[in-house]
Design an enzyme around this catalytic site. Structure first.
Site, PDB file in Angstrom:
ATOM      1  N   HIS A 162      -1.500 -10.333 -25.633  1.00 24.84           N
ATOM      2  CA  HIS A 162      -2.133 -11.597 -25.279  1.00 24.84           C
ATOM      3  C   HIS A 162      -1.461 -12.754 -26.006  1.00 24.84           C
ATOM      4  O   HIS A 162      -0.969 -12.607 -27.131  1.00 24.84           O
ATOM      5  CB  HIS A 162      -3.614 -11.560 -25.645  1.00 24.84           C
ATOM      6  CG  HIS A 162      -4.473 -10.951 -24.590  1.00 24.84           C
ATOM      7  ND1 HIS A 162      -4.748 -11.591 -23.414  1.00 24.84           N
ATOM      8  CD2 HIS A 162      -5.123  -9.770 -24.531  1.00 24.84           C
ATOM      9  CE1 HIS A 162      -5.540 -10.823 -22.663  1.00 24.84           C
ATOM     10  NE2 HIS A 162      -5.781  -9.712 -23.322  1.00 24.84           N
TER      11      HIS A 162
ATOM     12  N   CYS B 298       1.917 -14.072 -21.445  1.00 21.60           N
ATOM     13  CA  CYS B 298       1.777 -15.042 -20.366  1.00 21.60           C
ATOM     14  C   CYS B 298       2.429 -16.368 -20.746  1.00 21.60           C
ATOM     15  O   CYS B 298       2.718 -16.645 -21.895  1.00 21.60           O
ATOM     16  CB  CYS B 298       0.306 -15.243 -20.002  1.00 21.60           C
ATOM     17  SG  CYS B 298      -0.720 -15.761 -21.360  1.00 21.60           S
TER      18      CYS B 298
END
Lengths: 339, 53
Positions: free
Chosen positions: A186, A254
């Protein structure tokens, strides 16, 4: 003031809600306000509480694996360096972990080029593919902090990435194997494990400490790709279908920082490795020879194909690879050849 | 709605305040333990970090 009561009222009438329409408007308004508060609380939960929870879980996992495997940032402690001799026991003497050297009796341990040392992805009888949720190792990234240490767990589902740590793509190679070991993490929330992934530059170290071996990768390139770009996970990154010869590591997260319209991808290549003995291991791990990360796989008979080759870099590193920062691994002597 | 709920709580005012606080804490607990993790997984607002989605 005369109280106003409607004939069918069974409850006191509130000011401003004297009619069913007024009552509906009031309840709707309060529900919408409640929903708004819940959404704000959700965002706060995501940005704060998941980090607190994840950091705690990760720290516990790292502490557990550091204890079991003998991991520490920068490599195994020098005082626990294994003795320079091949194990007397059989090929399974060292702790069985991903990519651990498996030397035959009496034969010197070989470097990453040996087929026995790095079994094919997909597992084998001696070392099946790890289950989802299983510990794989500890990841250190000095660029992201001298105290950066996160657990690497098999799997990339929400149950792994959201709580357990960095996730290892199940279909890719394990750390240390020929091919591409891909890792996801993450960027924001859930520990923010790869928040500053965009700070990684070519040459930066990415180190993975597993049950038997401590691997040191060096970043080769960084890319921003579409989420569907599965080519970055291929055994040869960017060239799906090609046979791999190099041992690569790929990090994905991301991009941009608070969105997920793209993915930030970092590729790294294995630069050096050290065998590890856990603090309780009775059998010493075979000593590693000077690794040549771009050496092709020799015949799979477990022997060093060139036992008389002089080691140009006795500190165990590819002499052409850059050595950066204070985290350079300790040099250690090569194995005297035993026949 | 909330005024009505508050009025429905038993006891004197101070007790109702205490009960209201407990109820809020209980709701927050349910949110954090169940609702928010579910939203996190299924919400389109949550960023994905893996390739091949």
């Amino acid at each position: 003031m005369r109280s106003r009561r409607r004939p069918d009222a069974a409850r006191p009438v509130q000011r401003g809600a004297r009619t069913p329409l007024g009552w509906t408007a009031l309840v709707t308004g309060e529900l919408l306000l409640t929903l708004g508060v819940v959404v704000i609380l959700f965002v706060a939960w995501q940005l704060w509480w998941t980090n607190v929870e994840a950091d705690t879980t990760h720290a516990r996992a790292v502490e557990r694996m550091s204890r079991e495997y003998g991991c520490a940032p920068g490599g195994p402690p020098t005082e626990e360096r294994p003795p320079a001799e091949a194990p007397a026991a059989g090929p399974e003497s060292a702790a069985v972990g991903p990519g651990v050297p498996a030397a035959g009796p009496g034969a010197p341990a070989a470097g990453p080029g040996d087929a026995d040392w790095a079994p094919a992805p997909g597992g084998s009888a001696e070392r099946p593919v790890p289950e989802e949720g299983e510990d794989l190792g500890v990841v250190y990234i000095p660029r992201l902090g001298a105290d950066y240490e996160r657990p690497l767990i098999q799997g990339t589902g929400a149950e792994v990435l959201d709580t357990l740590g960095l996730g290892h793509y199940v279909s890719t190679a394990l750390p240390g194997e020929v091919g591409n070991a891909a890792i996801a993490g993450h960027r924001q929330t859930h520990g923010k494990v790869l928040d500053r992934i965009d700070e990684l530059r070519a040459g930066d170290r990415v180190e993975v400490c597993t049950a038997g071996v401590y691997y040191s990768y060096a970043v080769t390139e960084t890319r921003i790709v579409a989420p569907s770009e599965t080519g970055v996970l291929a055994p040869v990154p960017g060239a799906p279908g090609e046979e791999p010869t190099a041992r690569m590591l790929t990090l994905t997260s991301c991009h941009p920082r608070f969105g997920d319209t793209e993915r930030y991808v970092v590729h790294a290549e294995l630069e050096s490795w050290r065998p590890l003995t856990g603090p309780d291991a009775a059998d010493p791990a075979p000593d590693g020879e000077d690794p040549a990360p771009d050496r092709a796989d020799p015949a799979p008979d477990g022997e060093d194909p060139a036992p008389d080759r002089a080691d140009p870099a006795p500190d165990g590193e590819d002499p052409a690879a850059p050595v950066s920062g204070p985290e350079a691994p300790e040099p250690f002597p090569t194995t005297p050849e035993e026949s | 709605m909330y005024a009505l709920l508050f009025r429905l709580l038993p006891g004197p005012l101070w007790l109702r305040v205490v009960l209201a606080v407990f109820l809020i804490i209980a709701v927050l607990f349910l949110l954090v333990q169940f609702v928010f993790p579910w939203l996190d997984e299924h919400s389109p607002l949550t960023p994905d970090v893996t390739i091949d989605d």
